[in-house]
Write an enzyme that holds these catalytic residues in place. Sequence first.
Site, PDB file in Angstrom:
ATOM      1  N   ASP A 108      -9.717  28.779 -15.564  1.00  0.00           N
ATOM      2  CA  ASP A 108      -8.849  28.848 -16.737  1.00  0.00           C
ATOM      3  C   ASP A 108      -9.128  30.139 -17.485  1.00  0.00           C
ATOM      4  O   ASP A 108     -10.289  30.445 -17.809  1.00  0.00           O
ATOM      5  CB  ASP A 108      -9.084  27.651 -17.651  1.00  0.00           C
ATOM      6  CG  ASP A 108      -8.575  26.350 -17.039  1.00  0.00           C
ATOM      7  OD1 ASP A 108      -8.012  26.394 -15.931  1.00  0.00           O
ATOM      8  OD2 ASP A 108      -8.755  25.291 -17.669  1.00  0.00           O
TER       9      ASP A 108
ATOM     10  N   ASP B 298       1.851  17.603 -17.217  1.00  0.00           N
ATOM     11  CA  ASP B 298       0.721  17.260 -18.077  1.00  0.00           C
ATOM     12  C   ASP B 298       1.151  16.105 -18.962  1.00  0.00           C
ATOM     13  O   ASP B 298       2.183  16.182 -19.637  1.00  0.00           O
ATOM     14  CB  ASP B 298       0.325  18.459 -18.946  1.00  0.00           C
ATOM     15  CG  ASP B 298       0.099  19.714 -18.112  1.00  0.00           C
ATOM     16  OD1 ASP B 298      -0.458  19.582 -17.013  1.00  0.00           O
ATOM     17  OD2 ASP B 298       0.481  20.805 -18.563  1.00  0.00           O
TER      18      ASP B 298
END
Length: 245
Positions: free
Chosen positions: A8, A130
């Site tokens: 990330d 998500d």
Amino acid sequence: MQLYPAIDLKGGKCVRLTQGLFDNVTVYSDTPADMAALWEEKGATYLHLVDLDGALAGMSVNGSAIRQIIERVSVPVQIGGGIRTLEAAQALLELGAARVIIGTRAVENPLFIHELIKRFGPEKIVAGIDAKDGMAATQGWEKVSRVSAVQLCTELKEYGIRHVVYTDISRDGMLSGPNIPATKKLMEQTGLDIIASGGVSCMEDLQKLYRQGIPGAIIGKALYENRINLAEAVEYFQLPERGYV
């Protein structure tokens, strides 16, 4: 089961968030390309990159770090975060990304996925779903829609999607175990290649996903905090002659 070590990116660094909160950040490396090379050295056959700044900005922000990673490793890389135009997807694919992950635009405009698949083919496009309490979230997890993950995946399948990264936001970065019932339900009801994301904390979590037939799993914080040995995980869960039972 394909394993995807996660990198990330925020501010050009390799970080992890907790439950998707941008004010709850842990920095693990100032040089993400070195981290990518380390995971490849330990057996990674696919990497999962997320441009966290891009997810909020709606456009690629960590392009330099992404380029360095792609140039550094020989394994395929899938990238998500802020990819909301055909041109943005094309730029990353031309840079060398194997697949691009579309999140916010997939929720807000499913037809966009259809356009991308017609242009680049179904193996190049991944839907990033998500979810909070089963409902799809957008804008870097900041907003929750009124569309369920199952409904969205069913619609996207009609437009040609084959691969889905499914993240349970409540589990992400918590090392509390993946939401296996929700992940399995999504796989069974849609027949899509579901990549589980969020909450993987140990080899036992991977074993549970493996036993349920989940095709892929993203591993983040558990790798960075040495709770999972990647080389061992690859041997157990990716090598068909071994298998973990």
